[in-house]
Write a protein that holds these residues in place. Structure first.
Motif, short mmCIF file in Angstrom:
data_model
loop_
_atom_site.label_atom_id
_atom_site.label_comp_id
_atom_site.label_asym_id
_atom_site.label_seq_id
_atom_site.Cartn_x
_atom_site.Cartn_y
_atom_site.Cartn_z
N ALA A 81 -0.60 -0.84 6.98
CA ALA A 81 -1.98 -0.43 7.18
C ALA A 81 -2.92 -1.33 6.39
O ALA A 81 -3.95 -1.79 6.89
CB ALA A 81 -2.17 1.03 6.76
N TYR A 82 -2.56 -1.58 5.15
CA TYR A 82 -3.40 -2.43 4.30
C TYR A 82 -3.48 -3.84 4.87
O TYR A 82 -4.55 -4.45 4.92
CB TYR A 82 -2.86 -2.45 2.87
CG TYR A 82 -3.66 -3.38 1.97
CD1 TYR A 82 -3.27 -4.70 1.80
CD2 TYR A 82 -4.81 -2.94 1.33
CE1 TYR A 82 -4.01 -5.56 1.01
CE2 TYR A 82 -5.56 -3.79 0.54
CZ TYR A 82 -5.15 -5.10 0.38
OH TYR A 82 -5.90 -5.95 -0.40
N GLN A 83 -2.33 -4.36 5.28
CA GLN A 83 -2.30 -5.73 5.80
C GLN A 83 -3.17 -5.86 7.05
O GLN A 83 -3.90 -6.84 7.22
CB GLN A 83 -0.85 -6.16 6.08
CG GLN A 83 -0.08 -6.42 4.80
CD GLN A 83 1.42 -6.54 5.00
OE1 GLN A 83 1.97 -6.06 5.98
NE2 GLN A 83 2.09 -7.18 4.06
N TYR A 84 -3.12 -4.86 7.90
CA TYR A 84 -3.96 -4.89 9.10
C TYR A 84 -5.44 -4.83 8.69
O TYR A 84 -6.27 -5.60 9.19
CB TYR A 84 -3.61 -3.70 10.00
CG TYR A 84 -4.51 -3.55 11.21
CD1 TYR A 84 -5.16 -2.35 11.46
CD2 TYR A 84 -4.70 -4.59 12.11
CE1 TYR A 84 -5.99 -2.19 12.56
CE2 TYR A 84 -5.53 -4.44 13.20
CZ TYR A 84 -6.17 -3.24 13.43
OH TYR A 84 -7.00 -3.09 14.51
N ALA A 85 -5.76 -3.93 7.76
CA ALA A 85 -7.14 -3.81 7.30
C ALA A 85 -7.61 -5.11 6.67
O ALA A 85 -8.76 -5.52 6.83
CB ALA A 85 -7.27 -2.64 6.32
N PHE A 86 -6.72 -5.76 5.93
CA PHE A 86 -7.11 -7.02 5.30
C PHE A 86 -7.38 -8.10 6.33
O PHE A 86 -8.31 -8.89 6.18
CB PHE A 86 -6.03 -7.49 4.32
CG PHE A 86 -6.41 -8.76 3.61
CD1 PHE A 86 -6.02 -10.00 4.09
CD2 PHE A 86 -7.19 -8.71 2.47
CE1 PHE A 86 -6.39 -11.17 3.45
CE2 PHE A 86 -7.59 -9.87 1.82
CZ PHE A 86 -7.18 -11.10 2.31
#
Lengths: 283, 197
Positions: free
Chosen positions: B33-38
């Motif tokens: 999720a974080y990687q996508y948001a980043f």
């Protein structure tokens, strides 16, 4: 096929999904039109460039989970404050009493310490009760804050003992202005404390700062009170002698308004003036 | 993490009020999720904000999740919406023109391109390409950005993207083509970096 039309088919041609007739037209345009050729090549490079991103590691914060948990915990707490205020409004509207949970924002605070090497509680500011007559019940709710009350007519000092830690954590001298102090637990989990005011005493479980679910459990009266306190994020006063009895419990949805519907073998849960009362049943 | 229950089981436990199950669900999906948001935000702080908002929304809505789509699809949708909301809230964003790609000037870039030897130069090259692609993404309309990242970086299929964004597949394909064309146009200005084999 002009360049504008050709662009519409770039992706389909790249993915080999163009139907035969269109494919032939597109390939002719690629051969014969320099602009189509140049733009398609640039298109392919762009696709390859963005595809390469999936192989590039995105550095994830080392404390990602802790930060997310804190964020969710805070949201849950804020949500409960709002729910609690609306739940209690129906019961105590005339008294203008707010939340059930023992959480102080400002003003008179008595902090319970961690179990670790931290020193005793910090008493920040004396509350003023006034009057030389009895302060009434030891515990009261004041706009969502659990307060310890005493007047000089009751006693000359109030002693707060942590049952869990087995030691006195605060002694408050009661002057002629009386005492009206807030109780707040800064530990992560619930704590049981006893407040001795002269010959009277009260025992209460204060919820910790991190709500925890305890749907089903068993244990002694203190285990039960702490489970309820942390499950519903409310203070729980214990009444009645348990004499070492063991209890079984099943707690419902984690919302204070369902608290009194909790199923407990050997005790009942009711509400009063801003906190739950856990009453041991007669055998 | 070993022996993590599958999403379906965790969600059922969440719906019964089990906070520890929700915790496990977060732990299972937070990295991705974080990687996508980043990839959407190009900013650690904003990625943190987006993913935090997303999991709060998941917490609020988990009781209504019926399993008609995969949890990950649902999560992607929520993250995308949180990102779109963030962009709406903050219109005046960090905005560097791709015409001035910052630290590396043309001559240095030329030397890097011509130098046949060292790994570190190639790594710098790759890093610079990644930075430019990432930056180009931020110049695109948010929806196009999300689609490109979902397809090319997160490896979602057209069907999964259609489900995530609640769009017909045909619309996803045509919009993704348009997004790719937009990316091509932005990257063409730094073409030297993308012709190296």
């Amino acid at each position: 096929m002009n360049i504008s039309k050709a662009r519409d088919y770039f992706s389909a041609y790249y993915e080999n999904t163009l139907e035969t007739g269109l494919r032939a037209q597109f390939e002719r345009a690629l051969r014969e039109d320099a602009q189509v050729q140049a733009e398609y090549k640039a298109f392919v490079r762009a696709i390859e460039a963005i595809n390469a991103l999936q192989h590039e590691e995105v550095e994830v914060p080392f404390d990602l989970h802790e930060r997310l948990s804190a964020r969710i915990d805070k949201h849950v707490w804020v949500q409960k404050q709002g729910q609690r205020t609306s739940w209690l409004g129906a019961w105590w509207r005339s008294l203008a009493v707010g939340a059930v949970a023992c959480v102080a924002i400002i003003g008179t605070v008595m902090m319970l310490t961690n179990r670790g090497p931290a020193s005793g509680p910090s008493i920040q500011q004396a509350g003023v009760l006034g009057s030389a007559s009895s302060a009434g019940p030891i515990l009261s709710d004041q706009q969502g804050r659990l307060m310890v009350r005493a007047s000089s007519a009751d006693t000359d000092k109030v002693v707060i003992t942590s049952i869990d830690q087995g030691k006195v954590i605060a002694t408050i001298e009661v002057g002629k202005e009386g005492v009206n102090r807030e109780l707040k637990n800064s530990n992560a989990i619930a704590e049981i404390i006893r407040i001795d005011r002269g010959k009277e005493s009260a025992v209460v479980a204060l919820p910790g700062t991190q709500a925890k679910a305890h749907e089903v459990g068993s244990g002694d009266i203190h285990d039960l009170a702490k489970a309820i306190a942390d499950h519903f994020s409310v203070s729980v006063e214990i009444k009645g002698a348990s004499n070492g009895r063991q209890f079984n419990w099943k707690l419902g949805p984690r919302d204070a308004q369902y608290a009194t519907a909790a199923v407990i073998d050997g005790a009942t849960l009711s509400t009063t003036s801003g906190r739950l009362i856990l009453q041991v049943s007669d055998r | 993490m070993t022996n993590v229950p599958d999403d379906q089981l965790l969600i059922e436990r969440c719906q019964q009020g089990d906070r520890s199950a929700f915790d496990l669900l977060v732990r299972k999906h937070e990295r991705r999720a974080y990687q996508y948001a980043f990839r959407l935000t190009s900013s650690q702080d904003e990625a943190m904000e987006v993913v935090g908002d997303a999991f709060v929304r998941v917490y609020n809505a988990i009781h209504n999740f019926r399993g008609q789509s995969a949890f990950t699809t649902w999560l992607y949708r929520i993250i995308t919406n949180c990102y779109l909301d963030l962009k709406k809230r903050d219109k005046s964003r960090y905005n560097v023109s791709l015409d001035a790609p910052a630290e590396v000037d043309g001559s240095e870039l030329e030397r890097q391109v011509e130098d046949p030897t060292a790994g570190p130069d190639l790594a710098v090259e790759r890093g610079e390409r990644e930075r430019l692609v990432q930056h180009a993404l931020t110049k695109l309309p948010e929806y196009q950005q999300a689609m490109l990242v979902m397809y090319h970086v997160e490896n979602l299929s057209y069907e999964e993207i259609a489900e995530t964004l609640d769009l017909p597949i045909g619309t996803v394909k045509s919009r993704l083509n348009r997004a790719r064309l937009g990316l091509r146009e932005l990257l063409t200005k730094n073409e030297e970096l993308f012709t190296l084999d």
